[in-house]
Motif scaffolding. Structure first.
Motif, PDB file in Angstrom:
ATOM      1  N   ARG A  18       0.838  -1.212   0.000  1.00 53.63           N
ATOM      2  CA  ARG A  18       0.000   0.000   0.000  1.00 53.63           C
ATOM      3  C   ARG A  18       0.866   1.253   0.000  1.00 53.63           C
ATOM      4  NH1 ARG A  18      -2.778  -3.404   3.834  1.00 53.63           N
ATOM      5  NH2 ARG A  18      -1.492  -2.478   5.453  1.00 53.63           N
ATOM      6  N   ILE A  19       1.944   1.227   0.771  1.00 53.49           N
ATOM      7  CA  ILE A  19       2.851   2.373   0.840  1.00 53.49           C
ATOM      8  C   ILE A  19       3.596   2.541  -0.481  1.00 53.49           C
ATOM      9  CG2 ILE A  19       4.979   3.217   1.917  1.00 53.49           C
ATOM     10  CD1 ILE A  19       3.836   2.080   4.595  1.00 53.49           C
ATOM     11  N   ILE A  20       4.140   1.469  -1.001  1.00 50.86           N
ATOM     12  CA  ILE A  20       4.887   1.533  -2.259  1.00 50.86           C
ATOM     13  C   ILE A  20       4.013   2.071  -3.390  1.00 50.86           C
ATOM     14  CG2 ILE A  20       6.002   0.141  -4.050  1.00 50.86           C
ATOM     15  CD1 ILE A  20       6.960  -1.693  -1.772  1.00 50.86           C
ATOM     16  N   ILE A  26       3.105   6.389   5.239  1.00 49.89           N
ATOM     17  CA  ILE A  26       3.884   5.770   6.309  1.00 49.89           C
ATOM     18  C   ILE A  26       3.484   6.466   7.601  1.00 49.89           C
ATOM     19  CG2 ILE A  26       6.195   5.373   7.241  1.00 49.89           C
ATOM     20  CD1 ILE A  26       7.153   5.616   4.249  1.00 49.89           C
ATOM     21  N   SER A  27       3.011   5.696   8.577  1.00 48.36           N
ATOM     22  CA  SER A  27       2.565   6.307   9.827  1.00 48.36           C
ATOM     23  C   SER A  27       3.259   5.723  11.054  1.00 48.36           C
ATOM     24  CB  SER A  27       1.048   6.173   9.972  1.00 48.36           C
ATOM     25  OG  SER A  27       0.665   4.827   9.867  1.00 48.36           O
ATOM     26  N   GLY A  36      17.885  -5.228  14.375  1.00 49.79           N
ATOM     27  CA  GLY A  36      18.174  -3.939  13.769  1.00 49.79           C
ATOM     28  C   GLY A  36      17.351  -3.618  12.536  1.00 49.79           C
ATOM     29  N   MET A  37      16.395  -4.478  12.212  1.00 49.42           N
ATOM     30  CA  MET A  37      15.566  -4.292  11.014  1.00 49.42           C
ATOM     31  C   MET A  37      14.668  -3.071  11.178  1.00 49.42           C
ATOM     32  SD  MET A  37      14.712  -5.401   8.020  1.00 49.42           S
ATOM     33  CE  MET A  37      14.497  -7.057   7.470  1.00 49.42           C
ATOM     34  N   TRP A  38      14.538  -2.306  10.104  1.00 47.31           N
ATOM     35  CA  TRP A  38      13.624  -1.177  10.061  1.00 47.31           C
ATOM     36  C   TRP A  38      12.314  -1.636   9.444  1.00 47.31           C
ATOM     37  CZ3 TRP A  38      14.618   3.697  11.896  1.00 47.31           C
ATOM     38  CH2 TRP A  38      15.951   4.040  12.142  1.00 47.31           C
ATOM     39  N   GLN A  39      11.192  -1.133  10.001  1.00 47.56           N
ATOM     40  CA  GLN A  39       9.876  -1.373   9.418  1.00 47.56           C
ATOM     41  C   GLN A  39       9.186  -0.024   9.240  1.00 47.56           C
ATOM     42  OE1 GLN A  39       7.500  -4.624  11.008  1.00 47.56           O
ATOM     43  NE2 GLN A  39       9.252  -5.276  12.224  1.00 47.56           N
ATOM     44  N   PHE A  40       8.674   0.207   8.047  1.00 48.67           N
ATOM     45  CA  PHE A  40       7.976   1.440   7.701  1.00 48.67           C
ATOM     46  C   PHE A  40       6.560   1.043   7.312  1.00 48.67           C
ATOM     47  CE2 PHE A  40      12.455   2.101   7.133  1.00 48.67           C
ATOM     48  CZ  PHE A  40      12.668   3.375   7.634  1.00 48.67           C
ATOM     49  N   LEU A  41       5.607   1.294   8.210  1.00 53.11           N
ATOM     50  CA  LEU A  41       4.278   0.723   8.074  1.00 53.11           C
ATOM     51  C   LEU A  41       3.187   1.780   8.011  1.00 53.11           C
ATOM     52  CD1 LEU A  41       4.828  -2.032  10.780  1.00 53.11           C
ATOM     53  CD2 LEU A  41       5.189  -2.234   8.304  1.00 53.11           C
ATOM     54  N   ASP A  42       2.035   1.353   7.514  1.00 52.86           N
ATOM     55  CA  ASP A  42       0.839   2.202   7.549  1.00 52.86           C
ATOM     56  C   ASP A  42      -0.043   1.689   8.678  1.00 52.86           C
ATOM     57  OD1 ASP A  42      -0.825   0.019   6.504  1.00 52.86           O
ATOM     58  OD2 ASP A  42       0.104   0.440   4.569  1.00 52.86           O
ATOM     59  N   LYS A  43      -1.243   2.215   8.787  1.00 50.20           N
ATOM     60  CA  LYS A  43      -2.143   1.822   9.884  1.00 50.20           C
ATOM     61  C   LYS A  43      -2.935   0.555   9.577  1.00 50.20           C
ATOM     62  CE  LYS A  43      -2.006   5.831  12.455  1.00 50.20           C
ATOM     63  NZ  LYS A  43      -1.626   5.919  13.802  1.00 50.20           N
ATOM     64  N   GLY A  44      -2.799   0.030   8.358  1.00 52.70           N
ATOM     65  CA  GLY A  44      -3.532  -1.177   7.979  1.00 52.70           C
ATOM     66  C   GLY A  44      -2.885  -2.434   8.526  1.00 52.70           C
ATOM     67  N   GLU A  45      -3.583  -3.529   8.364  1.00 51.60           N
ATOM     68  CA  GLU A  45      -3.088  -4.824   8.827  1.00 51.60           C
ATOM     69  C   GLU A  45      -1.865  -5.231   8.006  1.00 51.60           C
ATOM     70  OE1 GLU A  45      -4.674  -9.423   9.402  1.00 51.60           O
ATOM     71  OE2 GLU A  45      -6.008  -7.918   8.574  1.00 51.60           O
TER      72      GLU A  45
END
Length: 92
Positions: A18-20, A26-27, A36-45
């Motif tokens: 959804r972000i891509i 991104i929220s 050390g992994m980064w996660q860039f997520l939205d509010k969806g499942e």
């Protein structure tokens, strides 16, 4: 853009399709304590079907305000408020 992250631009991060596809902003950003992994997520499942792996540089290009999170410590999360500011919290 001046690169501030300790991680390389090519570091792989977790995000959503959804972000891509610019269907959701991104929220939420997490910097995992364990690996050390980064996660860039939205509010969806977040499911395996909707998850995506991209480079750190690619995700920053989608939202340059993420550059302010370059020093987010391991084990912390940042949430974007409606005014565009990022609020940081340690995960317990």
């Amino acid at each position: 853009m001046n690169w501030l992250f300790d991680d390389k631009k090519t570091t792989m991060v977790i995000t959503t399709k959804r972000i891509i596809n610019k269907l959701a902003p991104i929220s939420i950003v997490t910097h995992d304590r364990d690996d050390g992994m980064w996660q860039f997520l939205d509010k969806g499942e977040l499911t395996e079907e909707i998850a995506a792996i991209v480079s750190l540089e690619e995700i920053i290009l989608l939202d340059e305000s993420l550059m302010t999170l370059y020093d987010l410590p391991l084990g912390w999360i940042a949430e974007k408020h409606s005014d565009g500011s990022w609020v940081r919290m340690e995960l317990l």
